[in-house]
Structure formats: structure tokens, C-alpha cells
Enzyme design. Structure first.
Site, PDB file in Angstrom:
ATOM      1  N   ASN A 188      -0.567   0.681 -20.379  1.00 34.16           N
ATOM      2  CA  ASN A 188      -1.971   0.425 -20.018  1.00 34.16           C
ATOM      3  C   ASN A 188      -2.678   1.735 -19.703  1.00 34.16           C
ATOM      4  O   ASN A 188      -2.049   2.707 -19.274  1.00 34.16           O
ATOM      5  CB  ASN A 188      -2.035  -0.430 -18.751  1.00 34.16           C
ATOM      6  CG  ASN A 188      -1.823  -1.903 -18.999  1.00 34.16           C
ATOM      7  OD1 ASN A 188      -2.671  -2.716 -18.684  1.00 34.16           O
ATOM      8  ND2 ASN A 188      -0.682  -2.277 -19.560  1.00 34.16           N
TER       9      ASN A 188
ATOM     10  N   ARG B 115      11.427  15.199 -20.455  1.00 31.40           N
ATOM     11  CA  ARG B 115      11.861  14.233 -19.433  1.00 31.40           C
ATOM     12  C   ARG B 115      13.311  13.842 -19.747  1.00 31.40           C
ATOM     13  O   ARG B 115      13.598  13.479 -20.897  1.00 31.40           O
ATOM     14  CB  ARG B 115      10.938  13.015 -19.535  1.00 31.40           C
ATOM     15  CG  ARG B 115      11.392  11.802 -18.792  1.00 31.40           C
ATOM     16  CD  ARG B 115      10.548  10.581 -19.165  1.00 31.40           C
ATOM     17  NE  ARG B 115       9.280  10.540 -18.482  1.00 31.40           N
ATOM     18  CZ  ARG B 115       8.327   9.620 -18.719  1.00 31.40           C
ATOM     19  NH1 ARG B 115       8.522   8.680 -19.619  1.00 31.40           N
ATOM     20  NH2 ARG B 115       7.207   9.622 -18.045  1.00 31.40           N
TER      21      ARG B 115
ATOM     22  N   TYR C 202      13.774   3.308 -13.836  1.00 29.59           N
ATOM     23  CA  TYR C 202      12.630   2.381 -13.756  1.00 29.59           C
ATOM     24  C   TYR C 202      12.848   1.190 -14.677  1.00 29.59           C
ATOM     25  O   TYR C 202      12.757   0.024 -14.272  1.00 29.59           O
ATOM     26  CB  TYR C 202      11.333   3.109 -14.137  1.00 29.59           C
ATOM     27  CG  TYR C 202      10.191   2.174 -14.486  1.00 29.59           C
ATOM     28  CD1 TYR C 202       9.589   1.390 -13.505  1.00 29.59           C
ATOM     29  CD2 TYR C 202       9.729   2.058 -15.809  1.00 29.59           C
ATOM     30  CE1 TYR C 202       8.542   0.509 -13.836  1.00 29.59           C
ATOM     31  CE2 TYR C 202       8.696   1.188 -16.134  1.00 29.59           C
ATOM     32  CZ  TYR C 202       8.103   0.418 -15.148  1.00 29.59           C
ATOM     33  OH  TYR C 202       7.094  -0.451 -15.465  1.00 29.59           O
TER      34      TYR C 202
ATOM     35  N   LEU D 124       0.839  -1.211   0.000  1.00 26.19           N
ATOM     36  CA  LEU D 124       0.000   0.000   0.000  1.00 26.19           C
ATOM     37  C   LEU D 124       0.868   1.253   0.000  1.00 26.19           C
ATOM     38  O   LEU D 124       0.851   2.056   0.939  1.00 26.19           O
ATOM     39  CB  LEU D 124      -0.988   0.001   1.176  1.00 26.19           C
ATOM     40  CG  LEU D 124      -2.019  -1.132   1.185  1.00 26.19           C
ATOM     41  CD1 LEU D 124      -2.969  -0.996   2.385  1.00 26.19           C
ATOM     42  CD2 LEU D 124      -2.841  -1.160  -0.107  1.00 26.19           C
TER      43      LEU D 124
ATOM     44  N   THR E 169       7.692  -5.043 -18.638  1.00 24.28           N
ATOM     45  CA  THR E 169       7.253  -3.915 -19.466  1.00 24.28           C
ATOM     46  C   THR E 169       8.020  -3.858 -20.784  1.00 24.28           C
ATOM     47  O   THR E 169       9.179  -4.317 -20.857  1.00 24.28           O
ATOM     48  CB  THR E 169       7.483  -2.600 -18.675  1.00 24.28           C
ATOM     49  OG1 THR E 169       7.428  -1.494 -19.579  1.00 24.28           O
ATOM     50  CG2 THR E 169       8.850  -2.556 -18.000  1.00 24.28           C
ATOM     51  N   ASP E 170       7.408  -3.244 -21.793  1.00 24.33           N
ATOM     52  CA  ASP E 170       8.111  -3.044 -23.075  1.00 24.33           C
ATOM     53  C   ASP E 170       9.275  -2.063 -22.919  1.00 24.33           C
ATOM     54  O   ASP E 170      10.135  -1.964 -23.782  1.00 24.33           O
ATOM     55  CB  ASP E 170       7.134  -2.557 -24.163  1.00 24.33           C
ATOM     56  CG  ASP E 170       6.442  -1.234 -23.829  1.00 24.33           C
ATOM     57  OD1 ASP E 170       6.692  -0.651 -22.758  1.00 24.33           O
ATOM     58  OD2 ASP E 170       5.623  -0.771 -24.665  1.00 24.33           O
ATOM     59  N   GLU E 171       9.306  -1.333 -21.778  1.00 23.48           N
ATOM     60  CA  GLU E 171      10.375  -0.334 -21.600  1.00 23.48           C
ATOM     61  C   GLU E 171      11.746  -0.980 -21.438  1.00 23.48           C
ATOM     62  O   GLU E 171      12.765  -0.318 -21.564  1.00 23.48           O
ATOM     63  CB  GLU E 171      10.054   0.580 -20.413  1.00 23.48           C
ATOM     64  CG  GLU E 171       8.719   1.264 -20.612  1.00 23.48           C
ATOM     65  CD  GLU E 171       8.488   2.485 -19.751  1.00 23.48           C
ATOM     66  OE1 GLU E 171       9.448   3.110 -19.312  1.00 23.48           O
ATOM     67  OE2 GLU E 171       7.295   2.801 -19.541  1.00 23.48           O
TER      68      GLU E 171
ATOM     69  N   LYS F  11      13.437  -2.908 -13.888  1.00 19.89           N
ATOM     70  CA  LYS F  11      12.552  -3.962 -14.413  1.00 19.89           C
ATOM     71  C   LYS F  11      13.355  -4.958 -15.265  1.00 19.89           C
ATOM     72  O   LYS F  11      13.109  -6.164 -15.211  1.00 19.89           O
ATOM     73  CB  LYS F  11      11.426  -3.346 -15.250  1.00 19.89           C
ATOM     74  CG  LYS F  11      10.450  -2.473 -14.476  1.00 19.89           C
ATOM     75  CD  LYS F  11       9.589  -3.224 -13.489  1.00 19.89           C
ATOM     76  CE  LYS F  11       8.559  -4.120 -14.126  1.00 19.89           C
ATOM     77  NZ  LYS F  11       7.683  -4.756 -13.086  1.00 19.89           N
TER      78      LYS F  11
END
Ligand code: NAD
Ligand code: TYD
Length: 354
Positions: free
Chosen positions: A188, A289, A158, A43, A133-135, A162
Site C-alpha cells: 500500500n 536487505r 515479519y 499507539l 499480506t502477500d509477503e 504474519k
């Protein structure tokens, strides 16, 4: 729906089941009679029990608050629940936050995954599905769309955290024979997405009368998938995916960020009786960014052919559904965007990357 007797059901540990995609997945798995779902979630700011409103704890569902990086706690949980399968959604998931402070990304997305894998190995889990992820493929601006064998070249902290988890997951397969699966999804969108990500962020700004800030020239391209289609794909991989395989999940439908916001303005004007031209006038091009990937593009041929999966929701239909959901769920947005969220907002948009 008829429920099976408790002795017949399989036990599924879902990590991160209170987030955006995880909560949709928990709902889908609970519609199947044969699973008991144990939802382990820390959480964080992105995890919210409201996302699972209406789901009651009992023989088929239990919520446990905890950190996937906490070895003792995770080991005790495996010992107590003896899961047959594990699906890991738990992650720090926002690129912009990883630029401001990378450390929690490696604590959860890398070390946390190693802790979950180790528990799975020790306790003889039969399927471990890591949600990636595709990243991890990095910027593919001038390349063909990636299949699952494409080299990993993550750009942001990030994506690097991953990609590390993907390597770890495959190492547990090769070294220890742990039955693993990996899914790599494109972007998504849909109900319950934390309003720091592009689409819910922009919906919120339209509703509050604020500017619509696009990073750089707004010509970066992403593929977008409605969350229910992504969850359908993940369920198929969990139930029928081949041990050791990686599956891209993608609509193969690319849009520039500017085109996304342009369509969003049109649909919001429709849905909330606003003037589309004045909404579009609020688009502002702001500082880019750092390290921003220009394009992600993947092929989802494997999942389409092997698991007969196809996305059902077109971008325009999904975006309209999403807009309607946010227009009628102000309280949810209010409850998740606390004081801490304002600090983050100021760091990115007011002070422009601190
Ligand atoms: P989210 O940020 O909405 O939810 C993440 C959840 O993980 C939250 O409930 C949070 O409380 C929980 N969590 C975070 N750290 C934890 C920890 N240490 N221990 C236990 N729980 C922890 O993320 P999401 O958008 O639902 O993404 C879910 C997964 O899918 C992530 O692994 C993400 O990398 C991946 N993914 C997301 C997208 C996307 O577009 N959202 C695309 C591809 C892949
Ligand atoms: P995001 O939703 O953060 O997902 P990701 O970075 O994982 O793809 O952002 C989607 C795209 O939108 C990305 O190219 C960054 C861009 N973006 C903006 O231009 N402005 C914004 O305010 C946000 C949040 C994102």
C-alpha cells in the site's frame, strides 16, 4: 447522512485503527450508518491519533488504548463491547525492523492475533477478518503470480509472524467453527504512511535534499495499491466475503523499486519545481536487505469476480496524490518522526544493518 438508532447498529472492533491502513478503514466504516466502531490501538511509534483527526468519540466511535497481546484487557473489552465483528490491522509492519529485532513481531503479529481469536471464539463474534499480506507467499521471482491456494513460504521474521497468524486464523475456523476471513494485500501507499516505508521515506529524502538509497540492485519487484482502493476491498470482504475464504488484494501492476523511484523523481520535480536529472542523480545503491525477496506477485481474480472489486487509482495518479499530501503535511511527518526514529534510521542507513 442519517444515523440509525443505537439499538440497530452493529458493533465492530477494529484493532490497529490508528495506523496507516487502519485509520483509512475506520473513516470508511464511520461513513456507513450501521456500524459502531471500537478502535483498539497500542499507539506504537506507527500509531498516531492525528491519523483520525476530526473523528469525535460518541455513540458511533470509541478509542481504547491497549495491547492486543494483553489477555485480561482484551477479554474485558470483548465482554464490555460485545462486538459483532472484528477486523485486525494491529501489527508490527516493517520488514527492516523485524530484521533488527524480531521479538515484538511475534508478540503482536502472532500471539496478539491468537488472543484476539480466542476472545472472538469465547464471545461469539460473527465475523473475524485478519489483515494479512502477500509477503506470506515469499519470494516468487521465477513463479506464476500466486492465487490464494499458493503455499506459504515467508522469508523475513515479519512475513513469518504474519503467516503464523494466517495459520492460526484458519485453525480457529476448522477447530472451533469461528467465522473467519483473511485478506492478503500487496504494498500500500498513500497519505499517513509512516515515513520508513519506501515511498514516504523517499519523498522525505527528496524534500530534505538527502540521497535516495535503494537496497541491492533496485530490481526487486512489488505490486502497489493506493490505500483507498485497498480499504474498499477490505470493506467488501467484511460485508460480503464468504466465511472461511482468503482474498488476495492486488492491482497486479508490478514495478521495480528503481522504476518506482524514477517515477517519484519525475513527479516530485513536477510538483515541487525541482530538476529531475539532479534528483535521479541522488539515487544510491546501498547494501541489500538480508533475505530480501526479489518479487511479490499475486492474482486478485477471486475478489474481482466474487465481490466485483476493482482498483480505481492508477499508480501514477496515486503517487502524485501521495506526493502532494506529503508536500502539504510537513507537521504530520515532523510529529511522527521522533528521536526514536533517528536511532532506527542510523541502524539501517548509517551503520548499514548495525
Ligand atoms: P502500521 O504500522 O501503519 O499500523 C499498525 C497499527 O497497529 C499502529 O496503529 C500500531 O499502533 C498498532 N499496533 C501495533 N502493535 C499493537 C498491539 N500490540 N496492540 C494494539 N495495536 C497495535 O501498519 P499498516 O501499514 O497500516 O498495516 C496494517 C496491517 O496491514 C498490518 O497487519 C500489515 O501487516 C498489513 N499489511 C500492510 C501492508 C502495507 O503495505 N502497509 C500491505 C499488506 C498488509
Ligand atoms: P518497504 O516499503 O519496506 O515494503 P516491503 O519490504 O514490505 O515490500 O519496501 C519496499 C521495497 O523497497 C522493498 O523491496 C525494499 C525496498 N527499499 C529500498 O530499496 N530502500 C529503502 O530505503 C526502503 C525503505 C525500501
Amino acid at each position: 447522512m442519517t444515523r440509525r438508532s443505537v439499538s440497530n447498529i452493529k458493533r465492530l472492533l477494529v484493532a490497529g485503527g490508528c495506523g496507516f491502513i487502519g485509520s483509512r478503514f475506520v473513516r470508511s466504516m464511520l461513513e456507513r450508518a450501521e456500524w459502531r466502531v471500537i478502535n483498539l490501538d497500542k499507539l506504537t511509534y506507527a500509531g498516531n491519533l492525528e491519523n483520525l483527526k476530526g473523528i469525535v468519540e460518541g455513540d458511533h466511535y470509541r478509542f481504547v488504548r491497549g495491547d492486543i497481546g494483553d489477555r485480561t484487557f482484551v477479554d474485558e473489552l470483548y465482554d464490555k463491547e460485545r462486538p459483532t465483528a472484528v477486523v485486525n490491522f494491529a501489527a508490527e509492519s516493517h520488514v527492516d525492523r523485524s530484521i533488527l529485532d524480531p521479538a515484538p513481531f511475534f508478540e503482536t503479529n502472532t500471539i496478539g492475533v491468537q488472543v484476539l481469536l480466542e476472545g472472538a471464539r469465547k464471545h461469539g463474534v460473527e465475523r473475524f477478518l485478519q489483515v494479512s499480506t502477500d509477503e506470506v507467499y515469499g519470494d516468487v521471482e521465477k513463479m506464476e503470480p500466486c492465487d490464494e491456494e499458493h503455499r506459504l513460504a515467508p522469508s523475513s521474521p515479519y512475513a513469518a509472524s504474519k503467516a503464523s497468524a494466517d495459520h492460526l486464523t484458519l485453525s480457529y475456523k476448522r477447530t472451533y467453527g469461528l467465522p473467519v476471513l483473511i485478506v492478503r494485500s500487496c504494498n500500500n501507499y498513500g497519505p499517513y504512511q509512516f515515513p520508513e516505508k519506501l515511498i514516504p521515506f523517499m519523498i522525505g529524502n527528496v524534500m530534505r535534499g538527502e540521497d535516495l538509497p535503494l537496497y541491492g540492485d533496485g530490481m526487486q519487484r512489488r505490486e502497489w495499491i493506493f490505500v483507498e482502493d485497498c480499504v474498499d476491498a477490505i470493506c467488501r470482504v467484511l460485508e460480503r466475503g464468504e466465511d472461511g475464504e482468503i482474498y488476495n488484494i492486488s492491482t497486479e501492476d508490478e514495478h521495480t523499486n528503481l522504476a518506482v523511484i524514477d517515477l517519484l523523481c519525475k513527479l516530485m520535480a513536477d510538483e515541487a519545481s525541482m530538476n529531475v536529472a539532479s534528483l535521479r542523480n541522488r539515487i544510491q545503491f546501498i547494501g541489500d536487505r538480508p533475505g530480501h525477496d526479489r518479487r511479490y506477485a499475486t492474482r486478485a481474480k477471486k475478489i474481482r469476480e466474487k465481490l466485483t472489486w476493482n482498483p480505481l487509482v492508477t499508480f501514477e495518479v496515486g503517487l502524485r496524490k501521495t506526493i502532494r499530501w506529503y508536500l502539504t503535511n510537513h507537521e504530520w511527518v515532523e510529529s511522527v518522526t521522533s528521536g526514536a526514529y533517528r536511532d532506527y534510521y542510523d541502524a539501517v542507513y548509517v551503520r548499514s544493518w548495525g
